[in-house]
Design an enzyme around this catalytic site. Structure first.
Site, PDB file in Angstrom:
ATOM      1  N   SER A   1       0.819  -1.211   0.000  1.00 33.47           N
ATOM      2  CA  SER A   1       0.000   0.000   0.000  1.00 33.47           C
ATOM      3  C   SER A   1       0.849   1.255   0.000  1.00 33.47           C
ATOM      4  O   SER A   1       0.619   2.184  -0.778  1.00 33.47           O
ATOM      5  CB  SER A   1      -0.927  -0.018   1.225  1.00 33.47           C
ATOM      6  OG  SER A   1      -1.778  -1.139   1.203  1.00 33.47           O
ATOM      7  N   ALA A   2       1.854   1.316   0.866  1.00 28.43           N
ATOM      8  CA  ALA A   2       2.716   2.497   0.941  1.00 28.43           C
ATOM      9  C   ALA A   2       3.770   2.497  -0.156  1.00 28.43           C
ATOM     10  O   ALA A   2       4.056   3.538  -0.757  1.00 28.43           O
ATOM     11  CB  ALA A   2       3.384   2.567   2.311  1.00 28.43           C
TER      12      ALA A   2
ATOM     13  N   GLU B   1       9.637  -6.355  -5.049  1.00 23.50           N
ATOM     14  CA  GLU B   1       8.531  -7.095  -4.451  1.00 23.50           C
ATOM     15  C   GLU B   1       8.855  -8.581  -4.445  1.00 23.50           C
ATOM     16  O   GLU B   1       9.197  -9.151  -5.484  1.00 23.50           O
ATOM     17  CB  GLU B   1       7.241  -6.841  -5.242  1.00 23.50           C
ATOM     18  CG  GLU B   1       6.062  -7.732  -4.868  1.00 23.50           C
ATOM     19  CD  GLU B   1       5.703  -7.689  -3.390  1.00 23.50           C
ATOM     20  OE1 GLU B   1       5.475  -8.767  -2.811  1.00 23.50           O
ATOM     21  OE2 GLU B   1       5.669  -6.571  -2.824  1.00 23.50           O
ATOM     22  N   ALA B   2       8.759  -9.197  -3.271  1.00 16.49           N
ATOM     23  CA  ALA B   2       9.054 -10.621  -3.145  1.00 16.49           C
ATOM     24  C   ALA B   2       8.028 -11.480  -3.856  1.00 16.49           C
ATOM     25  O   ALA B   2       8.341 -12.575  -4.343  1.00 16.49           O
ATOM     26  CB  ALA B   2       9.129 -11.022  -1.671  1.00 16.49           C
TER      27      ALA B   2
ATOM     28  N   HIS C   1      -4.877  -5.968  10.804  1.00 18.29           N
ATOM     29  CA  HIS C   1      -4.348  -4.616  10.907  1.00 18.29           C
ATOM     30  C   HIS C   1      -3.060  -4.530  11.743  1.00 18.29           C
ATOM     31  O   HIS C   1      -2.962  -3.682  12.631  1.00 18.29           O
ATOM     32  CB  HIS C   1      -5.401  -3.682  11.524  1.00 18.29           C
ATOM     33  CG  HIS C   1      -6.658  -3.571  10.746  1.00 18.29           C
ATOM     34  ND1 HIS C   1      -7.846  -3.117  11.301  1.00 18.29           N
ATOM     35  CD2 HIS C   1      -6.943  -3.851   9.449  1.00 18.29           C
ATOM     36  CE1 HIS C   1      -8.797  -3.122  10.382  1.00 18.29           C
ATOM     37  NE2 HIS C   1      -8.271  -3.568   9.247  1.00 18.29           N
TER      38      HIS C   1
END
Length: 534
Positions: A12-13, A33-34, A469
């Site tokens: 997201s970030a 990105e893995a 979350h």
């Protein structure tokens, strides 16, 4: 393989940050990105989270340690492992949180993070399709935020019953005031999921100065003379160093970012020493301050049709699929919840302390599928838990997931708040026009009375689960337990920042996707400001 900026984690970030840093066309940015590219079609169908959560192709499939607070259970903690990160597998729910959340951060020393500071970033990031009488919503951002395309009578009745029970209706909980009941807002565009990858990477994919690498797992940060100069990665089994001329930014999430820091020698010396990792920066706060929202899930049988019954055979499922393909509407556009409520458990509270997720379906677990009867779920969580857990390394290998110790329900406030949330769920279910269509309570069960605090707490311990979350494990602040300063710079190491939900000093009052995107936007501003400084 050398760039101005290397960003670890396309969640997201990270996606927001990569887009903003590469906007000028000159600054070279690598986004690592893995997981794979977001080609799985279930990612883009809103209801696809039923398929992507728990799937190793899109989910890290983390699991907690047995936790005393939830009766010694170990529970799954899904986190996105794909372009878009958790925004590609989450429930699409868009919640900013309360202004007081961010003002609290600023009052604790995080200058530049007050509500007045972050509101422009929320507005910049979104295009809101609904009405806005306050001027607080965005109209031209990359992230599409829409009202739900799906309505169900049982949810509408819940909202009306909540009003009759004394809770006010709020058409926009992301507007001037969060308190009240209404319908969720969704990160969706034209019937499809609008993940951070769809919002921020897709428009930038043709930029020559932005390189997106998937299937590449970062093992540690490379540090020379006290400064981050790149990362050591593994691509198709081979080690690869990717250098950063200016900065490395970790955006690997509340589990990934602290793990990478610790494997790089940044953390509690005692923890690092247990695994033979040389200390580069002694920061005892790395992996601490782990906060999450724990949800209790009361379920009520109803005479109204719900998703349980609408999907109970192949023919019905086929018709739903046809409806979606032809119109972009119907149950396949369903987010994780339709209705919500931000309510107070006591009148003396300044702001809501619980949140409801009202779902026109029910299940003991997603893997087991819906119940064979018509029912709805009134999931309730405590917005600002006092309890905090921690992460611990399992080994010095990135492949070994860290130990997750959530420490749920460790304080009396947390326990009483969640039990009171269950009582409020019951009170609303006993209020018309919902009462007339409720056939009975499936869970906790009518044999547990409202006055039986110990019984309701025991049921909560045995059945409550995460609502996905996790935050706080690289907390921002100005004291000795802070991992990053208010400009997101890792203390004691130059040219290294963290930008994701792990930097939250305290968890926000609501779902965490929108705040994580805001953090990516904020990080871009901070980095560009520092780069332009003399």
């Amino acid at each position: 393989m050398e760039f101005d900026y290397v960003i670890v984690g396309a969640g997201s970030a990270g996606c927001a940050l990569a887009n903003r840093l590469s906007e000028d066309g000159r600054t070279s940015v690598a986004l690592l990105e893995a997981g794979p590219r977001d080609l799985n079609p279930w990612i883009h169908v809103p209801v696809g989270y039923f398929r992507t959560m728990g799937s190793p192709g899109t989910d890290w499939c983390y699991r907690t340690q047995p936790d005393p607070g939830i009766a010694g259970r170990a529970i799954p903690w899904p986190r996105g492992r794909v372009l878009g990160g958790s925004s590609s597998i989450n429930g699409l729910l868009y919640v900013r949180g309360q202004p007081q959340d961010y003002d609290g951060w600023a009052q604790a020393g995080c200058t530049g993070w007050s509500w007045a500071d972050v509101l422009p970033l929320f507005r910049r990031s979104e295009t809101w399709e609904g009405e806005d009488d306050t001027g607080l919503r965005g109209t031209n951002g990359p992230l599409s935020v829409q009202n739900s395309r799906l309505r169900r009578e049982v949810v509408d009745r819940w909202i009306e019953a909540a009003g009759n029970a004394g809770y006010r209706r709020n058409p926009d909980y992301n507007g001037a005031d969060q308190e009240g009941v209404g319908l969720f807002q969704l990160t969706m565009r034209g019937g499809r999921r609008c993940s951070s990858a769809a919002a921020y990477l897709r428009p930038a994919r043709n930029r020559s100065n932005l390189t997106v690498l998937t299937g590449i797992q970062t093992e540690r940060v490379l540090i020379e003379d006290g400064r981050a100069v790149g990362v050591r990665c593994r691509l198709k089994g081979a080690a690869r160093d990717i250098r950063a001329r200016r900065e490395v930014v970790l955006s690997a999430g509340a589990i990934g970012s602290p793990q990478i820091l610790m494997l790089s020698g940044i953390g509690d010396p005692c923890e690092l020493g247990r695994h033979g990792i040389a200390v580069r920066a002694a920061l005892k706060g790395v992996g601490r301050n782990l906060q999450d929202h724990l949800q209790a899930r009361p379920v009520f049988r109803t005479s109204l049709p719900t998703i349980n019954i609408e999907t109970d055979n192949l023919f019905k499922q086929a018709m739903i699929a046809v409806q979606y393909l032809l119109t972009g509407r119907g149950p396949m556009t369903m987010a994780a919840s339709l209705g919500t409520g931000f309510l107070k458990t006591a009148p003396h509270l300044d702001t809501p302390d619980i949140q409801f997720h009202i779902q026109p379906f029910s299940a003991d677990s997603p893997a087991e599928g819906p119940h064979p009867f018509s029912a709805f779920t009134a999931s309730v969580l405590q917005l600002r838990p006092e309890s905090a857990g921690h992460l611990a390394l399992r080994s010095a290998r990135i492949e070994d997931h860290p130990e997750i110790h959530p420490n749920y329900l460790a304080t009396e406030t947390d326990r009483r708040t969640l039990v009171e949330g269950i009582r409020i769920a019951r009170r609303i279910a006993r209020t018309e026009p919902l009462k007339g269509v409720v056939l009975g309570e499936h869970a906790p069960g009518e044999d547990l009375h409202d006055e039986d605090y110990d019984g309701l707490l025991d049921w909560t311990r045995r059945t409550a689960v995460t609502i996905y979350h996790p935050t706080g494990t690289c907390r921002m602040g100005v004291n000795d337990m802070a991992v990053v300063d208010p400009r997101l710079r890792v203390r004691g190491v130059g040219n290294l920042r963290v930008a994701d939900a792990s930097i939250m000093p305290r968890i926000v009052s609501g779902n965490t996707n929108a705040p994580a995107i805001m953090i990516g936007e904020k990080a871009a501003d901070l980095i560009r400001e520092d780069a332009a400084a003399p």
